[in-house]
Design a protein around this motif. Structure first.
Motif, PDB file in Angstrom:
ATOM      1  N   GLY A  51       0.812  -1.201   0.000  1.00  0.00           N
ATOM      2  CA  GLY A  51       0.000   0.000   0.000  1.00  0.00           C
ATOM      3  C   GLY A  51       0.847   1.253   0.000  1.00  0.00           C
ATOM      4  N   SER A  52       0.212   2.402  -0.263  1.00  0.00           N
ATOM      5  CA  SER A  52       0.922   3.670  -0.302  1.00  0.00           C
ATOM      6  C   SER A  52       1.364   4.066   1.098  1.00  0.00           C
ATOM      7  CB  SER A  52       0.011   4.755  -0.873  1.00  0.00           C
ATOM      8  OG  SER A  52      -0.434   4.382  -2.157  1.00  0.00           O
ATOM      9  N   ILE A  53       2.602   4.522   1.217  1.00  0.00           N
ATOM     10  CA  ILE A  53       3.060   4.898   2.544  1.00  0.00           C
ATOM     11  C   ILE A  53       3.639   6.286   2.587  1.00  0.00           C
ATOM     12  CG2 ILE A  53       3.596   2.508   3.145  1.00  0.00           C
ATOM     13  CD1 ILE A  53       6.558   3.291   2.865  1.00  0.00           C
ATOM     14  N   ALA A  54       3.978   6.908   1.477  1.00  0.00           N
ATOM     15  CA  ALA A  54       4.628   8.201   1.553  1.00  0.00           C
ATOM     16  C   ALA A  54       4.516   8.922   0.227  1.00  0.00           C
ATOM     17  CB  ALA A  54       6.099   8.048   1.928  1.00  0.00           C
ATOM     18  N   THR A  55       4.807  10.191   0.235  1.00  0.00           N
ATOM     19  CA  THR A  55       4.828  10.979  -0.985  1.00  0.00           C
ATOM     20  C   THR A  55       6.258  11.369  -1.303  1.00  0.00           C
ATOM     21  OG1 THR A  55       2.648  11.882  -0.490  1.00  0.00           O
ATOM     22  CG2 THR A  55       3.989  13.062  -2.101  1.00  0.00           C
ATOM     23  N   PRO A  56       6.838  10.923  -2.422  1.00  0.00           N
ATOM     24  CA  PRO A  56       8.207  11.298  -2.767  1.00  0.00           C
ATOM     25  C   PRO A  56       8.332  12.809  -2.890  1.00  0.00           C
ATOM     26  CG  PRO A  56       7.395   9.527  -4.178  1.00  0.00           C
ATOM     27  CD  PRO A  56       6.224  10.047  -3.420  1.00  0.00           C
ATOM     28  N   ARG A  57       9.549  13.283  -2.596  1.00  0.00           N
ATOM     29  CA  ARG A  57       9.782  14.716  -2.645  1.00  0.00           C
ATOM     30  C   ARG A  57       9.607  15.289  -4.044  1.00  0.00           C
ATOM     31  NH1 ARG A  57      15.535  14.419   0.050  1.00  0.00           N
ATOM     32  NH2 ARG A  57      15.510  12.605  -1.313  1.00  0.00           N
ATOM     33  N   SER A  58       9.899  14.482  -5.079  1.00  0.00           N
ATOM     34  CA  SER A  58       9.886  14.999  -6.445  1.00  0.00           C
ATOM     35  C   SER A  58       8.608  14.665  -7.197  1.00  0.00           C
ATOM     36  CB  SER A  58      11.087  14.437  -7.220  1.00  0.00           C
ATOM     37  OG  SER A  58      11.013  13.027  -7.260  1.00  0.00           O
ATOM     38  N   SER A  59       7.665  14.055  -6.549  1.00  0.00           N
ATOM     39  CA  SER A  59       6.477  13.609  -7.279  1.00  0.00           C
ATOM     40  C   SER A  59       5.284  13.575  -6.351  1.00  0.00           C
ATOM     41  CB  SER A  59       6.723  12.215  -7.871  1.00  0.00           C
ATOM     42  OG  SER A  59       5.528  11.687  -8.394  1.00  0.00           O
ATOM     43  N   GLY A  60       4.115  13.719  -6.949  1.00  0.00           N
ATOM     44  CA  GLY A  60       2.899  13.578  -6.180  1.00  0.00           C
ATOM     45  C   GLY A  60       2.435  12.137  -6.096  1.00  0.00           C
ATOM     46  N   ASP A  61       3.132  11.219  -6.778  1.00  0.00           N
ATOM     47  CA  ASP A  61       2.747   9.816  -6.747  1.00  0.00           C
ATOM     48  C   ASP A  61       3.135   9.198  -5.411  1.00  0.00           C
ATOM     49  OD1 ASP A  61       1.865   9.984  -9.337  1.00  0.00           O
ATOM     50  OD2 ASP A  61       3.802   9.390 -10.189  1.00  0.00           O
ATOM     51  N   PRO A  62       2.288   8.335  -4.871  1.00  0.00           N
ATOM     52  CA  PRO A  62       2.634   7.681  -3.608  1.00  0.00           C
ATOM     53  C   PRO A  62       3.797   6.715  -3.794  1.00  0.00           C
ATOM     54  CG  PRO A  62       0.657   6.704  -4.529  1.00  0.00           C
ATOM     55  CD  PRO A  62       0.980   7.892  -5.386  1.00  0.00           C
ATOM     56  N   THR A  63       4.604   6.573  -2.764  1.00  0.00           N
ATOM     57  CA  THR A  63       5.701   5.615  -2.788  1.00  0.00           C
ATOM     58  C   THR A  63       5.169   4.231  -2.458  1.00  0.00           C
ATOM     59  OG1 THR A  63       7.306   7.266  -2.097  1.00  0.00           O
ATOM     60  CG2 THR A  63       7.893   4.968  -1.739  1.00  0.00           C
ATOM     61  N   ARG A  64       5.546   3.278  -3.262  1.00  0.00           N
ATOM     62  CA  ARG A  64       5.212   1.878  -2.992  1.00  0.00           C
ATOM     63  C   ARG A  64       6.518   1.147  -2.715  1.00  0.00           C
ATOM     64  NH1 ARG A  64       0.201  -0.161  -4.280  1.00  0.00           N
ATOM     65  NH2 ARG A  64      -1.267   1.338  -5.171  1.00  0.00           N
ATOM     66  N   VAL A  65       6.650   0.675  -1.511  1.00  0.00           N
ATOM     67  CA  VAL A  65       7.900   0.067  -1.050  1.00  0.00           C
ATOM     68  C   VAL A  65       7.867  -1.435  -1.266  1.00  0.00           C
ATOM     69  CG1 VAL A  65       9.380  -0.374   0.956  1.00  0.00           C
ATOM     70  CG2 VAL A  65       8.315   1.865   0.651  1.00  0.00           C
ATOM     71  N   GLY A  66       8.931  -1.963  -1.824  1.00  0.00           N
ATOM     72  CA  GLY A  66       9.100  -3.402  -1.974  1.00  0.00           C
ATOM     73  C   GLY A  66      10.408  -3.843  -1.362  1.00  0.00           C
ATOM     74  N   VAL A  67      10.431  -5.057  -0.848  1.00  0.00           N
ATOM     75  CA  VAL A  67      11.650  -5.662  -0.317  1.00  0.00           C
ATOM     76  C   VAL A  67      11.860  -6.969  -1.061  1.00  0.00           C
ATOM     77  CG1 VAL A  67      12.881  -6.488   1.710  1.00  0.00           C
ATOM     78  CG2 VAL A  67      11.179  -4.654   1.952  1.00  0.00           C
ATOM     79  N   LEU A  68      12.974  -7.070  -1.764  1.00  0.00           N
ATOM     80  CA  LEU A  68      13.286  -8.276  -2.543  1.00  0.00           C
ATOM     81  C   LEU A  68      14.292  -9.116  -1.781  1.00  0.00           C
ATOM     82  CD1 LEU A  68      13.204 -10.030  -5.069  1.00  0.00           C
ATOM     83  CD2 LEU A  68      14.871  -8.474  -6.122  1.00  0.00           C
ATOM     84  N   LEU A  69      13.847 -10.269  -1.305  1.00  0.00           N
ATOM     85  CA  LEU A  69      14.725 -11.205  -0.604  1.00  0.00           C
ATOM     86  C   LEU A  69      15.337 -12.153  -1.629  1.00  0.00           C
ATOM     87  CD1 LEU A  69      12.527 -12.171   2.503  1.00  0.00           C
ATOM     88  CD2 LEU A  69      14.057 -10.220   2.198  1.00  0.00           C
ATOM     89  N   LEU A  70      16.647 -12.189  -1.681  1.00  0.00           N
ATOM     90  CA  LEU A  70      17.361 -13.060  -2.619  1.00  0.00           C
ATOM     91  C   LEU A  70      17.885 -14.286  -1.877  1.00  0.00           C
ATOM     92  CD1 LEU A  70      19.444 -10.373  -4.556  1.00  0.00           C
ATOM     93  CD2 LEU A  70      17.232 -11.369  -5.207  1.00  0.00           C
ATOM     94  N   ASN A  71      17.700 -15.439  -2.467  1.00  0.00           N
ATOM     95  CA  ASN A  71      18.202 -16.660  -1.847  1.00  0.00           C
ATOM     96  C   ASN A  71      18.560 -17.659  -2.936  1.00  0.00           C
ATOM     97  OD1 ASN A  71      18.895 -18.465   0.220  1.00  0.00           O
ATOM     98  ND2 ASN A  71      17.122 -17.872   1.450  1.00  0.00           N
ATOM     99  N   LEU A  72      19.096 -18.780  -2.505  1.00  0.00           N
ATOM    100  CA  LEU A  72      19.586 -19.784  -3.439  1.00  0.00           C
ATOM    101  C   LEU A  72      18.462 -20.530  -4.138  1.00  0.00           C
ATOM    102  CD1 LEU A  72      22.370 -21.396  -4.154  1.00  0.00           C
ATOM    103  CD2 LEU A  72      21.353 -23.109  -2.660  1.00  0.00           C
ATOM    104  N   GLY A  73      17.443 -20.925  -3.363  1.00  0.00           N
ATOM    105  CA  GLY A  73      16.400 -21.785  -3.901  1.00  0.00           C
ATOM    106  C   GLY A  73      16.772 -23.248  -3.758  1.00  0.00           C
ATOM    107  N   GLY A  74      15.825 -24.106  -4.013  1.00  0.00           N
ATOM    108  CA  GLY A  74      16.078 -25.536  -3.905  1.00  0.00           C
ATOM    109  C   GLY A  74      14.924 -26.331  -4.472  1.00  0.00           C
ATOM    110  N   PRO A  75      15.168 -27.574  -4.857  1.00  0.00           N
ATOM    111  CA  PRO A  75      14.102 -28.415  -5.410  1.00  0.00           C
ATOM    112  C   PRO A  75      13.070 -28.742  -4.347  1.00  0.00           C
ATOM    113  CG  PRO A  75      16.076 -29.720  -5.011  1.00  0.00           C
ATOM    114  CD  PRO A  75      16.456 -28.298  -4.755  1.00  0.00           C
ATOM    115  N   GLU A  76      11.814 -28.584  -4.696  1.00  0.00           N
ATOM    116  CA  GLU A  76      10.746 -28.875  -3.738  1.00  0.00           C
ATOM    117  C   GLU A  76      10.347 -30.343  -3.751  1.00  0.00           C
ATOM    118  OE1 GLU A  76       7.760 -25.661  -2.989  1.00  0.00           O
ATOM    119  OE2 GLU A  76       8.413 -24.996  -4.980  1.00  0.00           O
ATOM    120  N   THR A  77      10.630 -31.036  -4.843  1.00  0.00           N
ATOM    121  CA  THR A  77      10.351 -32.472  -4.951  1.00  0.00           C
ATOM    122  C   THR A  77      11.537 -33.144  -5.638  1.00  0.00           C
ATOM    123  OG1 THR A  77       9.320 -32.419  -7.139  1.00  0.00           O
ATOM    124  CG2 THR A  77       7.896 -31.935  -5.247  1.00  0.00           C
ATOM    125  N   GLY A  78      11.538 -34.472  -5.588  1.00  0.00           N
ATOM    126  CA  GLY A  78      12.599 -35.207  -6.251  1.00  0.00           C
ATOM    127  C   GLY A  78      12.642 -34.958  -7.747  1.00  0.00           C
TER     128      GLY A  78
END
Length: 477
Positions: free
Chosen positions: A52-79
């Motif tokens: 959801g919108s949480i803030a207004t950027p200083r240079s724009s009237g558009d709301p800031t939408r924050v994302g957090v990208l977690l990077l990991n190795l991954g692994g097989p879920e089945t054989g």
């Protein structure tokens, strides 16, 4: 996902494509440091759902939408996923490095290795339930982090998961990020210590995607910042130390007495077992070893010392191939500790923040059996941090600070951590393989053979002393 060479992944059946990579890190989204300001207030109603919108950027009237990208190795879920997962792993030049003249054969080599290793690796995954739990843990960490961000910092964000070698791939996460209109992104590798073969490899994928699609990911559309490593964060250090203290305190007076002798006056020992990398990576500038050693020293400072009956050791696991890896090797240290009369041992998987094949199979089965065989009778292993509440709050704090501090672009993070050293030159004339988090694939063949022999023997002789409490059935393959 499209079928372009840089995004092609093996899923079912083997089709392979040469992955095209930029020849240097000179392209990307490097820019002057800026701040990604986040606040709990927004113009109009606040969407309390993640994203959801949480803030207004200083240079724009558009709301800031924050994302957090977690990077990991991954692994097989089945054989069924194992062979495809291995192909993706070994098709990565950061994992298996060919001499320059052979680099066009990367995909073919990956195909051959994955087919050869799949049966053994599948057996390893079968021993822990048939697949890797790493995605489940990462999803739980992401959900709890989002809640902590809102509760502790008033920041509403959406979390995304980008796995390097299996679903959901990083490129899929980027598709979601774009569809959700995220314009302030924090990139968080779930590796506390930076290595070219883990965080570096994941960041390369992002760097390539951002360079190709600057119209979508450039600073005019989306600010981003990277947290390349966080091994020295006080909250992380305390969380690991607390888990170790719980295990140290679990030794009974009888076990303390058993572990004390004239030749071994220190009754309790802690072994930090970190994932290894080829030594030549360190020579090329990989900061991993220094960060591991620094991390262990910080945790050691919060533990009882030798005068209180606790001694700390460091080793490296999961080596594979003919080249020199970081020493000392865990499978050498365990017999050595046994020879020194060590009876009480706590093993700490210091490179890992969630359970996966290398904690559940390599440490809990292979190394545990080797320790018991070596005379270490009272074995403990700290769990990975998983969803530990203090750890979850710490990563939420990291994200909040990253949003409100100077940003570091993906390219800047790669350059600062010497990732380009391996991108521009081969570090050895030999093929180097880094298992980069894949036990059952990368563990030493000789060690695995000894463990299999021990399990077959015990199938006929009955369980070893102390096995009845841990749920491992060594005779069942």
């Amino acid at each position: 996902m499209d079928g372009s060479p840089s995004r092609r992944r093996h899923a079912s059946g083997f089709t392979f494509t040469l992955r095209l990579r930029p020849s240097s890190l000179g392209v990307g989204t490097s820019r002057p440091a800026t701040r990604l300001e986040a606040t709990g207030t927004a113009p109009g109603p606040v969407d309390r759902r993640p994203g959801g919108s949480i803030a207004t950027p200083r240079s724009s009237g558009d709301p800031t939408r924050v994302g957090v990208l977690l990077l990991n190795l991954g692994g097989p879920e089945t054989g069924k996923d194992v062979e495809g997962f291995l192909y993706n792993l070994f098709a990565d030049p950061d994992i298996i490095r060919l001499p320059p003249l052979l680099s066009p054969l990367q995909s073919l080599v990956a195909l051959l290795i994955s087919k050869r290793r799949a049966p053994k690796s599948r057996e390893a995954y079968d021993s822990i339930g048939g697949g890797s739990p790493i995605l489940q843990y990462t999803r739980a960490q992401a959900d709890l982090m989002v809640s902590s961000l809102e509760d502790r910092h008033g920041i509403v964000a959406r979390a995304y998961i980008g796995m390097r070698y299996w679903y959901p791939f990083t490129e899929e996460a980027l598709d979601e990020i774009r569809r959700d209109g995220i314009n302030a992104l924090v990139v968080l590798p779930m590796y506390p210590q930076f290595s070219i073969s883990t965080s570096g490899s994941s960041l390369r994928v992002l760097q390539e995607e951002f360079a190709k699609r600057s119209d979508l990911y450039g600073p005019h559309r989306m600010f981003h910042t990277v947290i390349p490593s966080w091994y020295d964060r006080p909250g992380y250090v305390r969380s690991v130390a607390n888990l170790i203290r719980l295990e140290l305190d679990s030794f009974t007076p009888e076990e303390i007495e058993e572990g004390t002798s004239e030749s071994q006056p220190v009754p309790r020992h802690v072994l930090f077992s970190a994932h290894g990398v080829p030594a030549s990576y360190i020579d090329a500038g990989d900061p991993y070893r220094d960060q591991i050693e620094d991390c262990v020293e910080r945790i050691r400072a919060l533990l009882p010392g030798e005068e209180d009956g606790v001694k700390v050791h460091l080793s490296f696991q999961s080596r594979v191939g003919p080249v020199e890896w970081l020493r000392p090797y865990t499978d050498d240290v365990l017999p050595s500790l046994g020879e020194q009369g060590v009876k009480n041992l706590v093993v700490v998987p210091i490179s890992f923040v969630s359970e996966h094949i290398e904690t559940l199979e390599e440490i809990d089965i292979e190394y545990r059996e080797l320790a018991l065989e070596s005379g270490i009778t009272n074995w403990r292993r700290t769990p990975a941090l998983n969803t530990d509440a203090s750890f979850i709050d710490e990563i939420a704090d990291m994200v909040a600070e990253a949003l409100n501090g100077p940003s570091q672009s993906i390219t800047e993070a790669c350059v600062a951590n010497n990732v380009d050293n391996l991108a521009l030159e081969s570090v050895s004339s030999h093929m180097e393989i880094s298992s980069a988090g894949v036990g059952g694939v990368g563990y030493d063949d000789a060690l695995a053979g000894r463990a299999r022999l021990r399990r077959v023997t015990r199938c006929h002789q009955g369980p070893i002393h102390g096995d009845s409490n841990d749920g491992l059935r060594h005779g069942e393959e």
